[in-house]
Design a protein around this motif. Structure first.
Motif, PDB file in Angstrom:
ATOM      1  N   PHE A  45       0.911  -1.200   0.025  1.00  0.00           N
ATOM      2  CA  PHE A  45       0.137   0.008   0.042  1.00  0.00           C
ATOM      3  C   PHE A  45       1.038   1.194  -0.020  1.00  0.00           C
ATOM      4  O   PHE A  45       0.529   2.089  -0.828  1.00  0.00           O
ATOM      5  CB  PHE A  45      -0.886  -0.114   1.149  1.00  0.00           C
ATOM      6  N   TYR A  46       2.067   1.101   0.902  1.00  0.00           N
ATOM      7  CA  TYR A  46       2.577   2.446   0.747  1.00  0.00           C
ATOM      8  C   TYR A  46       3.771   2.617  -0.352  1.00  0.00           C
ATOM      9  O   TYR A  46       3.737   3.611  -1.034  1.00  0.00           O
ATOM     10  CB  TYR A  46       3.870   2.254   1.993  1.00  0.00           C
ATOM     11  N   GLU A  52       2.522  10.690  -0.387  1.00  0.00           N
ATOM     12  CA  GLU A  52       3.343  10.208   0.906  1.00  0.00           C
ATOM     13  C   GLU A  52       2.346  10.453   2.087  1.00  0.00           C
ATOM     14  O   GLU A  52       2.011  11.521   2.427  1.00  0.00           O
ATOM     15  CB  GLU A  52       4.440  11.227   0.989  1.00  0.00           C
ATOM     16  N   PRO A  53       1.912   9.375   2.754  1.00  0.00           N
ATOM     17  CA  PRO A  53       1.234   9.406   3.878  1.00  0.00           C
ATOM     18  C   PRO A  53       1.601   9.794   5.030  1.00  0.00           C
ATOM     19  O   PRO A  53       2.919   9.895   5.188  1.00  0.00           O
ATOM     20  CB  PRO A  53       0.931   7.798   3.906  1.00  0.00           C
ATOM     21  N   ASP A  54       1.112  10.316   6.073  1.00  0.00           N
ATOM     22  CA  ASP A  54       1.782  10.735   7.439  1.00  0.00           C
ATOM     23  C   ASP A  54       2.038   9.435   8.250  1.00  0.00           C
ATOM     24  O   ASP A  54       1.351   8.377   8.377  1.00  0.00           O
ATOM     25  CB  ASP A  54       0.670  11.392   8.030  1.00  0.00           C
ATOM     26  N   LEU A  55       3.318   9.453   8.611  1.00  0.00           N
ATOM     27  CA  LEU A  55       3.753   8.404   9.280  1.00  0.00           C
ATOM     28  C   LEU A  55       3.066   8.117  10.840  1.00  0.00           C
ATOM     29  O   LEU A  55       2.747   6.949  11.282  1.00  0.00           O
ATOM     30  CB  LEU A  55       5.268   8.518   9.578  1.00  0.00           C
ATOM     31  N   TRP A  56       2.976   9.104  11.253  1.00  0.00           N
ATOM     32  CA  TRP A  56       2.088   9.135  12.652  1.00  0.00           C
ATOM     33  C   TRP A  56       0.738   8.523  12.594  1.00  0.00           C
ATOM     34  O   TRP A  56       0.226   7.958  13.383  1.00  0.00           O
ATOM     35  CB  TRP A  56       2.028  10.376  13.330  1.00  0.00           C
ATOM     36  N   TYR A  94       6.688   0.644   8.874  1.00  0.00           N
ATOM     37  CA  TYR A  94       8.117   0.362   8.774  1.00  0.00           C
ATOM     38  C   TYR A  94       8.430   0.461   7.327  1.00  0.00           C
ATOM     39  O   TYR A  94       9.745   0.926   7.153  1.00  0.00           O
ATOM     40  CB  TYR A  94       8.030  -1.034   9.025  1.00  0.00           C
ATOM     41  N   THR A  95       7.854   0.274   6.299  1.00  0.00           N
ATOM     42  CA  THR A  95       8.422   0.571   5.145  1.00  0.00           C
ATOM     43  C   THR A  95       8.573   1.931   4.626  1.00  0.00           C
ATOM     44  O   THR A  95       9.420   2.332   4.008  1.00  0.00           O
ATOM     45  CB  THR A  95       7.330   0.176   3.868  1.00  0.00           C
ATOM     46  N   GLN A  96       7.645   2.878   5.257  1.00  0.00           N
ATOM     47  CA  GLN A  96       7.978   4.413   5.184  1.00  0.00           C
ATOM     48  C   GLN A  96       9.163   4.537   5.995  1.00  0.00           C
ATOM     49  O   GLN A  96       9.714   5.651   5.365  1.00  0.00           O
ATOM     50  CB  GLN A  96       6.498   4.966   5.446  1.00  0.00           C
TER      51      GLN A  96
END
Length: 482
Positions: A45-46, A52-56, A94-96
């Motif tokens: 998905f990432y 770029e999604p928000d990591l938090w 984790y991938t991000q």
């Protein structure tokens, strides 16, 4: 009639949920097998996201879902759904985080005919001549900003005396890593990002070797170890090719070092059409051959010595030797995703022998998937990762169903045993082919028609003739007796 949903309609709506709940109850002891699937889905998905999604957000979702999933007052389907969400969110985050950790300077505009001073990190021969170099640059003309950690260039005329670690000087044309050729196609820029390669290009003219003093620049211990492995792999590959030139040496190189660039393009095409291209990828079959040979030779050799066989655990010693040799084979062949998966599974099986435990096959595969994705989460979208795990999962699932117990038995003797072996090889080939063909069709637009008879002939030859002599040659190579 009372207001609300009609009883018949309500029953039809709840039937799928009831069926899902019964399936979960039947798989209560195997729910852990879905965790690496969810982790890999989050990674995909990432990697396939346009933004770029928000990591938090993913970290918070993984934490909350995981904690609530341990609340025993909720039912099994809800807990399973929460754990799946937690693993998927963990895979995405984790991938991000890995992508951000691997971030480095990337060339934004082409540079034409610039002077480059760099250290060779790796050398890959090309099928049509020349080589592909991975370099750590010292200086790049007209690149005033902070240098990229690595660059990749192709060179047509490459000196034979150069090896990984040598400092070189050349003039090259550099460009940013290219995007996919078509929507949904292979994303070279993404693959190079996770290798910290910020530019690609080609060399004009010759590559000149610089003073050896530049090679003594500061290197971390990890970089020195990686460089030593690259030098060892290059030496073994060059030694094999000088002894066995042409396609024979190219195939031997692919089996023993994982370097496939010495194989002529026509030979690669013929192997691919025959369904034997998997023999050129060091994976479970090759690692299985190595582990079986080492385990049998070490244990059988010590069993011939009564003073050792009667008083010492020779089976455990053979398992420890197998782990060591398989690890050396892993690093020698470049540690690709299929090789990592195979080494993890074999390592856990041998570890189970050392601690007197029994390894569980499908859980072992799930653990191997976690290990590979933690080491390189970007590999989850690669054909090697998908085809390798698909083949092994299908084989384990079929043989766990006790299908192999219903195979025909021909009695004792060499000929009956050979017949049983051919049937087992044929069944294994059919299962692996059916599991991997969808991925081959998707990634390569290619389907093989002769893989079953070709593998029934080639696999036994590779297992009982090529690999034993190849391992013996590697063992004798330090003494010049290969």
């Amino acid at each position: 009639m009372a207001a609300g949903v009609h009883p018949i309609a309500a029953r039809w709506v709840l039937v799928p949920f009831a069926f899902f709940a019964r399936c979960l109850e039947a798989e209560r002891t195997r729910l852990i097998l879905w965790m690496p699937v969810a982790f890999g889905a989050g990674s995909i998905f990432y990697l396939e996201s346009a933004h770029e999604p928000d990591l938090w957000v993913s970290v918070s979702m993984a934490t909350v879902s995981g904690l609530v999933g341990f609340w025993r007052r909720i039912g099994l389907p809800a807990r399973f759904a929460l754990w799946i969400i937690a693993c998927a969110s963990l895979g995405q985050s984790y991938t991000q985080w890995t992508a951000q950790r691997m971030a480095g300077p990337v060339l934004v505009r082409p540079l034409n005919a610039v002077l480059v001073d760099a250290r060779i990190i790796d050398i890959t021969p090309l099928e049509r001549g020349g080589a592909r170099l991975i370099l750590s640059p010292y200086s790049i003309e007209h690149w005033p900003n902070r240098l990229s950690a690595r660059i990749r260039v192709n060179v047509k005329q490459f000196p034979d005396d150069l090896a990984p670690g040598d400092p070189v000087h050349f003039r090259a044309g550099l460009m940013p890593p290219p995007p996919p050729i078509e929507p949904g196609g292979y994303d070279l820029a993404r693959a190079l990002w996770f290798q910290r390669i910020g530019a690609v290009g080609f060399v004009f003219g010759h590559v000149e070797k610089l003073s050896a003093d530049m090679a003594k620049a500061d290197l971390s211990i990890i970089d020195q170890f990686r460089l030593s492995l690259a030098q060892l792999r290059h030496y073994v590959s060059t030694r094999i090719q000088s002894t066995l030139p042409g396609a024979v040496g190219g195939v031997a190189n692919a089996l023993l070092t994982g370097v496939k660039g010495h194989i002529p393009e026509q030979t690669v095409t013929e192997l691919r059409d025959a369904g034997l291209a998997h023999l050129l990828v060091v994976a479970g079959m090759h690692m299985g051959f190595v582990s079986a040979i080492v385990f049998l030779v070490v244990r059988g050799g010590m069993a011939l010595i009564p003073g050792i066989a009667l008083y010492y655990p020779i089976k455990k010693w053979a398992a420890a030797a197998t782990i060591i040799v398989c690890f050396l084979y892993l690093v020698l062949t470049g540690a690709a995703a299929p090789t990592q998966r195979a080494f993890t599974m074999i390592g856990i099986v041998m570890l189970a022998i050392l601690i007197d435990r029994r390894a569980l096959s499908m859980r072992l595969l799930a653990l191997a998937a976690f290990v590979v994705m933690l080491a390189a989460p970007e590999m989850v979208v690669s054909p090697g990762f998908q085809m390798s795990f698909a083949a092994v999962a299908a084989l384990i699932a079929v043989y766990e169903s006790a299908l192999h117990k219903h195979l025909p038995k021909f009695g004792e003797g060499f000929i009956p045993s050979a017949g049983e072996h051919l049937i087992a090889v044929g069944l294994t080939t059919v299962i692996a082919s059916l599991a991997t063909e969808p991925f081959a069709a998707f990634h390569f637009d290619h389907i093989t028609a002769y893989s079953i008879p070709a593998n029934m002939i080639a696999v036994p030859i590779t297992a009982f003739w090529n690999m034993p002599w190849g391992l013996l040659a590697l063992a004798l190579m330090p003494f010049g007796l290969d």
